[in-house]
Write an enzyme that holds these catalytic residues in place. Structure first.
Site, short mmCIF file in Angstrom:
data_model
loop_
_atom_site.label_atom_id
_atom_site.label_comp_id
_atom_site.label_asym_id
_atom_site.label_seq_id
_atom_site.Cartn_x
_atom_site.Cartn_y
_atom_site.Cartn_z
N ASP A 67 0.81 -1.22 0.00
CA ASP A 67 0.00 0.00 0.00
C ASP A 67 0.85 1.27 0.00
O ASP A 67 2.07 1.22 0.18
CB ASP A 67 -0.95 -0.02 1.21
CG ASP A 67 -0.25 -0.43 2.51
OD1 ASP A 67 0.99 -0.37 2.57
OD2 ASP A 67 -0.94 -0.81 3.46
N ASN A 134 -7.11 -2.57 14.43
CA ASN A 134 -8.53 -2.83 14.14
C ASN A 134 -8.72 -4.03 13.22
O ASN A 134 -9.80 -4.25 12.68
CB ASN A 134 -9.18 -1.58 13.52
CG ASN A 134 -8.56 -1.21 12.18
OD1 ASN A 134 -7.65 -1.89 11.69
ND2 ASN A 134 -9.02 -0.13 11.58
N GLU A 141 -9.55 -1.59 5.53
CA GLU A 141 -10.18 -1.29 6.80
C GLU A 141 -11.39 -2.21 7.04
O GLU A 141 -11.90 -2.82 6.09
CB GLU A 141 -10.66 0.17 6.79
CG GLU A 141 -9.53 1.18 6.68
CD GLU A 141 -8.79 1.39 7.99
OE1 GLU A 141 -8.55 0.42 8.73
OE2 GLU A 141 -8.41 2.54 8.27
#
Ligand code: GLP
Length: 259
Positions: A67, A134, A141
């Site tokens: 990324d 997370n 995400e």
């Protein structure tokens, strides 16, 4: 999924390095998927030392990073391109390294080209992954499609806050990123996840023992035919089946160990 629990972050990183070294010794022209973040820094440092001591040759290896931040030029100190140069590519030579271009004008075209380049290289042999607190992998995400491909994503507030430590001001953290998709990651022939520290314990537990769901993108790795997770004691602390993982590792035949 194989779960390997090591005493501390340093040992976890050493074990992960051994997997990468074995991969590149067995197949000198390996295609590696690489990750950024603080977790793999020790591993890159060990790789550099091995190459510089003449114990490892990475000159035929091709790499693809997961990324990059949108809007940061490759020479911006907080770009992932700069991170990779600082920790690896300024010190060792590989055949070719790739990272999404944070300044690409035509983002869909650039992302499609990135996927095509991975395919043209023969696909990723070993994908190194960190883990967001997370449960994100790359910058996928919570809520990311489990079949997603390389694309533009918006970071959520949790990740912006977690990554603010690398920037002078929290507002400087880019909100938009380019990332390989979960589907892209799942196509790597071997996924190697490294996670250390208590702040990763919930994500690790969800990834290994929780339901497979987009809410915790790393849980998609339960679906992967060959995934290795290396954690330290702290990151492992909320796993329910810790003793089973240790037992399996301690009884693993010598020929299966990378080192
Ligand atoms: C970033 C990266 C991820 C990385 C994660 C964890 O969000 N995009 O690839 O795994 O951070 O970072 P750290 O290793 O610093 O905890």
């Amino acid at each position: 999924m194989e779960v390997i629990i090591k005493a501390n972050a340093e040992e976890a990183s050493r074990e992960a390095t051994a997997f990468l070294v074995r991969q590149c010794r067995n197949k000198p022209d390996s295609v590696l998927g690489l990750a950024t973040g603080s977790t793999p820094v020790g591993l890159y440092c060990q790789l550099v030392a091995l190459v510089q001591n003449g114990q490892l040759d990475l000159s035929q290896v091709t790499t693809f990073n997961l990324d990059e931040y949108c809007g940061l030029a490759a020479d911006h100190p907080q770009s992932y391109a700069a991170f990779m140069r600082r920790h690896l590519f300024d010190h060792i030579r590989v055949r070719a390294w790739h990272i999404p271009d944070g300044l690409a004008c035509d983002i869909p075209l650039h992302c499609a080209q990135y996927e095509a380049d991975i395919a043209k290289a023969g696909g990723i042999d070993l994908q190194l992954l960190g883990l967001g607190g997370n449960g994100h992998i790359g910058f996928n995400e919570p809520g990311s499609s489990l079949q997603s491909r390389t694309r533009l994503k918006m970071l959520n507030a949790h990740t912006v806050a977690a990554n603010a430590r690398f920037f002078d001001l929290p507002d400087e953290v880019p909100r938009r990123v380019l990332t390989m998709g979960v589907g892209t990651i799942l196509e790597a022939r071997h996924c190697l996840v490294l996670a250390t520290g208590l702040q990763k314990a919930d994500a690790v537990a969800g990834m290994v023992e929780g339901p497979l769901c987009a809410d915790l993108p790393a849980s998609a790795l339960q679906w992967h035919p060959h995934c290795t997770l290396i954690v330290d004691e702290e990151a492992a602390s909320r796993l329910k089946r810790q003793e089973e993982y240790r037992w399996a590792y301690n009884n693993k035949p010598a020929w299966q160990h990378p080192g």
